[in-house]
Design a protein around this motif. Structure first.
Motif, PDB file in Angstrom:
ATOM      1  N   TRP A  75      25.994   1.094 -14.990  1.00 11.20           N
ATOM      2  CA  TRP A  75      25.959   0.453 -13.888  1.00 11.20           C
ATOM      3  C   TRP A  75      26.130  -0.998 -14.245  1.00 11.20           C
ATOM      4  O   TRP A  75      26.018  -1.627 -15.081  1.00 11.20           O
ATOM      5  N   GLU A  76      26.007  -1.675 -12.755  1.00 12.05           N
ATOM      6  CA  GLU A  76      25.995  -3.150 -12.945  1.00 12.05           C
ATOM      7  C   GLU A  76      25.046  -3.737 -12.232  1.00 12.05           C
ATOM      8  O   GLU A  76      24.702  -3.100 -11.085  1.00 12.05           O
ATOM      9  N   ILE A  77      24.262  -4.912 -12.288  1.00 15.47           N
ATOM     10  CA  ILE A  77      23.513  -5.583 -11.529  1.00 15.47           C
ATOM     11  C   ILE A  77      24.180  -6.995 -10.912  1.00 15.47           C
ATOM     12  O   ILE A  77      24.811  -7.460 -12.130  1.00 15.47           O
ATOM     13  N   PHE A  78      24.101  -7.286  -9.878  1.00 13.98           N
ATOM     14  CA  PHE A  78      24.792  -8.307  -9.247  1.00 13.98           C
ATOM     15  C   PHE A  78      24.043  -9.010  -8.413  1.00 13.98           C
ATOM     16  O   PHE A  78      23.350  -8.168  -7.610  1.00 13.98           O
ATOM     17  N   TYR A  79      24.490 -10.332  -7.842  1.00  8.77           N
ATOM     18  CA  TYR A  79      23.706 -10.750  -6.602  1.00  8.77           C
ATOM     19  C   TYR A  79      24.878 -10.529  -5.523  1.00  8.77           C
ATOM     20  O   TYR A  79      25.970 -10.815  -5.609  1.00  8.77           O
ATOM     21  N   ASP A  80      24.406  -9.676  -4.486  1.00  5.09           N
ATOM     22  CA  ASP A  80      25.343  -9.316  -3.454  1.00  5.09           C
ATOM     23  C   ASP A  80      25.505 -10.160  -2.299  1.00  5.09           C
ATOM     24  O   ASP A  80      24.802 -10.251  -1.644  1.00  5.09           O
ATOM     25  N   ARG A  81      26.388 -11.177  -2.544  1.00  3.48           N
ATOM     26  CA  ARG A  81      26.545 -12.496  -1.605  1.00  3.48           C
ATOM     27  C   ARG A  81      26.599 -12.006  -0.110  1.00  3.48           C
ATOM     28  O   ARG A  81      26.413 -12.753   0.636  1.00  3.48           O
ATOM     29  N   ASP A  82      27.709 -10.944   0.021  1.00  2.56           N
ATOM     30  CA  ASP A  82      28.215 -10.541   1.371  1.00  2.56           C
ATOM     31  C   ASP A  82      27.384  -9.356   1.802  1.00  2.56           C
ATOM     32  O   ASP A  82      27.582  -8.740   2.951  1.00  2.56           O
ATOM     33  N   PHE A  83      26.421  -8.916   0.978  1.00  2.54           N
ATOM     34  CA  PHE A  83      25.366  -7.979   1.485  1.00  2.54           C
ATOM     35  C   PHE A  83      26.002  -6.484   1.869  1.00  2.54           C
ATOM     36  O   PHE A  83      25.768  -5.785   2.707  1.00  2.54           O
ATOM     37  N   ASP A  84      26.989  -6.253   1.146  1.00  2.00           N
ATOM     38  CA  ASP A  84      27.799  -5.111   1.517  1.00  2.00           C
ATOM     39  C   ASP A  84      27.405  -3.680   0.400  1.00  2.00           C
ATOM     40  O   ASP A  84      27.986  -2.559   0.427  1.00  2.00           O
ATOM     41  N   GLY A  85      26.710  -4.003  -0.582  1.00  2.00           N
ATOM     42  CA  GLY A  85      26.340  -3.095  -1.540  1.00  2.00           C
ATOM     43  C   GLY A  85      27.580  -2.824  -2.749  1.00  2.00           C
ATOM     44  O   GLY A  85      27.541  -1.949  -3.309  1.00  2.00           O
ATOM     45  N   GLU A  86      28.722  -3.745  -2.706  1.00  2.00           N
ATOM     46  CA  GLU A  86      29.844  -3.743  -3.498  1.00  2.00           C
ATOM     47  C   GLU A  86      30.048  -4.987  -4.146  1.00  2.00           C
ATOM     48  O   GLU A  86      29.823  -5.919  -3.654  1.00  2.00           O
ATOM     49  N   ARG A  87      30.116  -4.673  -5.515  1.00  2.91           N
ATOM     50  CA  ARG A  87      30.555  -6.189  -6.212  1.00  2.91           C
ATOM     51  C   ARG A  87      31.925  -6.545  -6.107  1.00  2.91           C
ATOM     52  O   ARG A  87      32.965  -6.054  -6.334  1.00  2.91           O
ATOM     53  N   ASP A  88      31.980  -7.660  -5.587  1.00  2.00           N
ATOM     54  CA  ASP A  88      33.177  -8.423  -5.188  1.00  2.00           C
ATOM     55  C   ASP A  88      33.626  -9.209  -6.262  1.00  2.00           C
ATOM     56  O   ASP A  88      32.886  -9.678  -7.142  1.00  2.00           O
ATOM     57  N   GLY A  89      34.894  -9.964  -6.443  1.00  2.00           N
ATOM     58  CA  GLY A  89      35.318 -11.015  -7.428  1.00  2.00           C
ATOM     59  C   GLY A  89      34.509 -12.024  -7.759  1.00  2.00           C
ATOM     60  O   GLY A  89      34.230 -12.708  -8.524  1.00  2.00           O
ATOM     61  N   ASP A  90      33.726 -12.388  -6.501  1.00  2.00           N
ATOM     62  CA  ASP A  90      33.211 -13.764  -6.656  1.00  2.00           C
ATOM     63  C   ASP A  90      31.640 -13.590  -7.033  1.00  2.00           C
ATOM     64  O   ASP A  90      30.861 -14.375  -6.727  1.00  2.00           O
ATOM     65  N   GLU A  91      31.127 -12.287  -7.177  1.00  2.00           N
ATOM     66  CA  GLU A  91      29.820 -11.858  -7.500  1.00  2.00           C
ATOM     67  C   GLU A  91      29.844 -11.660  -9.000  1.00  2.00           C
ATOM     68  O   GLU A  91      30.162 -10.390  -9.149  1.00  2.00           O
ATOM     69  N   PRO A  92      29.477 -12.299  -9.800  1.00  2.00           N
ATOM     70  CA  PRO A  92      29.343 -12.243 -11.334  1.00  2.00           C
ATOM     71  C   PRO A  92      28.135 -11.245 -11.550  1.00  2.00           C
ATOM     72  O   PRO A  92      27.287 -11.106 -10.937  1.00  2.00           O
ATOM     73  N   ALA A  93      28.421 -10.347 -12.607  1.00  2.00           N
ATOM     74  CA  ALA A  93      27.258  -9.567 -13.059  1.00  2.00           C
ATOM     75  C   ALA A  93      26.468 -10.099 -13.924  1.00  2.00           C
ATOM     76  O   ALA A  93      26.485 -11.115 -14.546  1.00  2.00           O
ATOM     77  N   ILE A  94      25.239  -9.540 -13.565  1.00  4.84           N
ATOM     78  CA  ILE A  94      23.899 -10.329 -14.209  1.00  4.84           C
ATOM     79  C   ILE A  94      23.771  -9.372 -15.435  1.00  4.84           C
ATOM     80  O   ILE A  94      23.279 -10.063 -16.279  1.00  4.84           O
ATOM     81  N   ALA A  95      23.825  -8.054 -15.224  1.00  3.55           N
ATOM     82  CA  ALA A  95      23.810  -7.083 -16.595  1.00  3.55           C
ATOM     83  C   ALA A  95      24.622  -6.179 -16.015  1.00  3.55           C
ATOM     84  O   ALA A  95      24.796  -5.595 -15.129  1.00  3.55           O
ATOM     85  N   ILE A  96      25.142  -5.107 -17.343  1.00  2.00           N
ATOM     86  CA  ILE A  96      25.873  -4.021 -17.057  1.00  2.00           C
ATOM     87  C   ILE A  96      25.004  -2.975 -18.146  1.00  2.00           C
ATOM     88  O   ILE A  96      25.058  -3.312 -19.225  1.00  2.00           O
ATOM     89  N   GLY A  97      24.915  -2.068 -17.393  1.00  7.38           N
ATOM     90  CA  GLY A  97      24.267  -0.822 -18.224  1.00  7.38           C
ATOM     91  C   GLY A  97      25.501   0.076 -18.886  1.00  7.38           C
ATOM     92  O   GLY A  97      26.589   0.264 -18.494  1.00  7.38           O
TER      93      GLY A  97
END
Length: 170
Positions: A75-97
């Protein structure tokens, strides 16, 4: 002159007792390893959920934990800037499992693909910065060999409860 040592008969009896003990203990060691692997997987997922909630609360931003393929694959943890539940290119990963082997992880309802928290610490489905439906549900983490497992239940407040479950519940 007194000599010390073991006779051949004493040595054979000792070896036969040790081999019987080893045959009895070996299956239990395998069960312990499976139980430990399942517990570690449940703890890893619980910690990832707690980290995601912590990041959302401390930054007052939506943070999302999303599966990579399936939950066992990581899994991956990220700040969801566009609130869609998907990680986009401009949303860096905080942590990766990392991928987890030897377990099956199933999620129900809104948790099937991701867990998203808003700044208040509540779990919400994708939508707006603080909106979206409540993201309540549960994960079941079960041994791939059918030895029971754990259930993580996410409440509407964002808190997670962990409990042991039987083979039948897996």
């Amino acid at each position: 002159m007194c000599e010390r040592g073991l006779t051949l008969i004493e040595l054979l009896i000792t070896l036969s007792i040790l081999s019987v003990l080893l045959l009895v203990a070996t299956p239990r060691i395998g069960e312990q390893i499976e139980a430990s692997r399942t517990r570690a997987a449940a703890d890893q997922l619980l910690q990832a959920i707690q980290l995601t909630r912590n990041k959302a609360v401390t930054t007052n931003r939506r943070a999302t934990l999303r599966k990579i393929g399936n939950w066992e694959a990581g899994w991956e943890i990220f700040y969801d800037r566009d609130f869609d539940g998907e990680r986009d290119g401009d949303e860096p990963a905080i942590a990766i499992g990392n991928p987890i082997k030897g377990v099956e992880i199933k999620a129900n309802g809104p948790l099937a693909n991701y867990v998203s928290f808003v700044g208040t610490g509540e779990s919400r489905t994708a939508g707006t910065l603080s909106g979206g439906a409540l993201g309540m549900g549960s994960f079941t983490i079960c041994s791939a060999n059918g030895q029971g497992g754990y259930k993580l239940t996410l409440a509407n407040t964002g808190r997670v409860r962990q409990q042991r479950i039987s083979v039948e519940d897996c």
